[in-house]
Design a protein around this motif. Sequence first.
Motif, PDB file in Angstrom:
ATOM      1  N   UNK A 193       0.838  -1.204   0.000  1.00  0.00           N
ATOM      2  CA  UNK A 193       0.000   0.000   0.000  1.00  0.00           C
ATOM      3  C   UNK A 193       0.868   1.247   0.000  1.00  0.00           C
ATOM      4  N   UNK A 194       1.884   1.269   0.831  1.00  0.00           N
ATOM      5  CA  UNK A 194       2.749   2.439   0.923  1.00  0.00           C
ATOM      6  C   UNK A 194       3.516   2.675  -0.376  1.00  0.00           C
ATOM      7  N   UNK A 195       3.989   1.609  -0.977  1.00  0.00           N
ATOM      8  CA  UNK A 195       4.717   1.759  -2.238  1.00  0.00           C
ATOM      9  C   UNK A 195       3.806   2.278  -3.343  1.00  0.00           C
ATOM     10  N   UNK A 196       2.593   1.765  -3.396  1.00  0.00           N
ATOM     11  CA  UNK A 196       1.651   2.211  -4.427  1.00  0.00           C
ATOM     12  C   UNK A 196       1.294   3.680  -4.232  1.00  0.00           C
TER      13      UNK A 196
ATOM     14  N   UNK B  64      -1.317  -8.783  -2.291  1.00  0.00           N
ATOM     15  CA  UNK B  64      -1.863  -7.688  -3.101  1.00  0.00           C
ATOM     16  C   UNK B  64      -3.388  -7.635  -3.015  1.00  0.00           C
ATOM     17  N   UNK B  65      -4.034  -8.786  -2.803  1.00  0.00           N
ATOM     18  CA  UNK B  65      -5.487  -8.785  -2.617  1.00  0.00           C
ATOM     19  C   UNK B  65      -5.858  -8.293  -1.219  1.00  0.00           C
ATOM     20  N   UNK B  66      -5.016  -8.586  -0.241  1.00  0.00           N
ATOM     21  CA  UNK B  66      -5.228  -8.040   1.101  1.00  0.00           C
ATOM     22  C   UNK B  66      -5.114  -6.520   1.055  1.00  0.00           C
ATOM     23  N   UNK B  67      -4.142  -6.017   0.293  1.00  0.00           N
ATOM     24  CA  UNK B  67      -3.972  -4.568   0.137  1.00  0.00           C
ATOM     25  C   UNK B  67      -5.220  -3.943  -0.475  1.00  0.00           C
ATOM     26  N   UNK B  68      -5.793  -4.607  -1.462  1.00  0.00           N
ATOM     27  CA  UNK B  68      -7.028  -4.125  -2.078  1.00  0.00           C
ATOM     28  C   UNK B  68      -8.157  -4.075  -1.060  1.00  0.00           C
ATOM     29  N   UNK B  69      -8.329  -5.161  -0.308  1.00  0.00           N
ATOM     30  CA  UNK B  69      -9.407  -5.240   0.676  1.00  0.00           C
ATOM     31  C   UNK B  69      -9.250  -4.183   1.766  1.00  0.00           C
ATOM     32  N   UNK B  70      -8.031  -4.011   2.272  1.00  0.00           N
ATOM     33  CA  UNK B  70      -7.784  -2.992   3.291  1.00  0.00           C
ATOM     34  C   UNK B  70      -8.103  -1.597   2.766  1.00  0.00           C
TER      35      UNK B  70
ATOM     36  N   UNK C 179     -10.829   2.759  -6.447  1.00  0.00           N
ATOM     37  CA  UNK C 179      -9.482   2.903  -5.889  1.00  0.00           C
ATOM     38  C   UNK C 179      -8.960   1.548  -5.415  1.00  0.00           C
ATOM     39  N   UNK C 180      -9.865   0.712  -4.893  1.00  0.00           N
ATOM     40  CA  UNK C 180      -9.457  -0.628  -4.473  1.00  0.00           C
ATOM     41  C   UNK C 180      -8.888  -1.438  -5.626  1.00  0.00           C
ATOM     42  N   UNK C 181      -9.522  -1.353  -6.794  1.00  0.00           N
ATOM     43  CA  UNK C 181      -9.017  -2.074  -7.964  1.00  0.00           C
ATOM     44  C   UNK C 181      -7.690  -1.492  -8.457  1.00  0.00           C
ATOM     45  N   UNK C 182      -7.552  -0.179  -8.372  1.00  0.00           N
ATOM     46  CA  UNK C 182      -6.270   0.439  -8.732  1.00  0.00           C
ATOM     47  C   UNK C 182      -5.171  -0.086  -7.808  1.00  0.00           C
ATOM     48  N   UNK C 183      -5.470  -0.132  -6.506  1.00  0.00           N
ATOM     49  CA  UNK C 183      -4.506  -0.660  -5.541  1.00  0.00           C
ATOM     50  C   UNK C 183      -4.161  -2.107  -5.863  1.00  0.00           C
ATOM     51  N   UNK C 184      -5.172  -2.914  -6.151  1.00  0.00           N
ATOM     52  CA  UNK C 184      -4.932  -4.324  -6.476  1.00  0.00           C
ATOM     53  C   UNK C 184      -4.002  -4.481  -7.669  1.00  0.00           C
TER      54      UNK C 184
END
Length: 223
Positions: A84-87, A177-183, A211-216
């Motif tokens: 998350x931080x890197x993205x 990466x899916x956990x990052x999306x969910x969070x 935004x969740x999909x962008x993060x994913x």
Amino acid sequence: MTRTFSLLFLFLFLASCGGGGGSSAGGKTSQIDASEVDNAGQVADEDSATDPAPTLAQTFEVNAKLTGFSANNEDKVQKAIELIKQVVASDKFKSRILNFKYNGKKTFVQNNGLTNAQIYQKILEGAEKLSPAKNNAMDVQLETYYVDANVIGYTMANIKTIYMNRKYLGSSDFPPYKVAMNMTHEWLHKLGFGHDSEATDRRPYSVPYGVGYIMRDMAKAID
């Protein structure tokens, strides 16, 4: 037992662009359905350029308080936090938020009257509805539960806790990466953004889903 992780990373400025389910209103339950995790995300226009990500993106933090996590699941969440931080620190994340479109216009659905640029700024400021200080951080209280259902996790508008289903969290089919999306999805509810409770055509274009999909997608490229 509750453990607190405060992961602080400082990323160098990037020289050019491209580096690097229900409504939360009224106390209702907000959850994300497992069937929607792999939906196609929107890609920003190839010729859309923005200025480099601002300092707030480089200093963005994630403060997570975890309850009920096994050692393996804690490790997965910690990896998700780093992603998350890197993205968020990247120029590309800024570009994809600013250039997000719905029906040909640069806008999110159910955007609370905010432009894409204002939504991006709101993300960087990190002022949750229940903790309104602008501290440049994602502040989350995560707790596990188990139910044999097609729901990854959920939260409610009047509580700080985000519940994560161990059915998915402990699965090899649910990488960091899916956990990052969910969070990210659930945290955006904490910022006050909602979406349709039913799987409507416009729901993927809401702030939590969009935004969740962008993060994913961006986290997957790193993970």
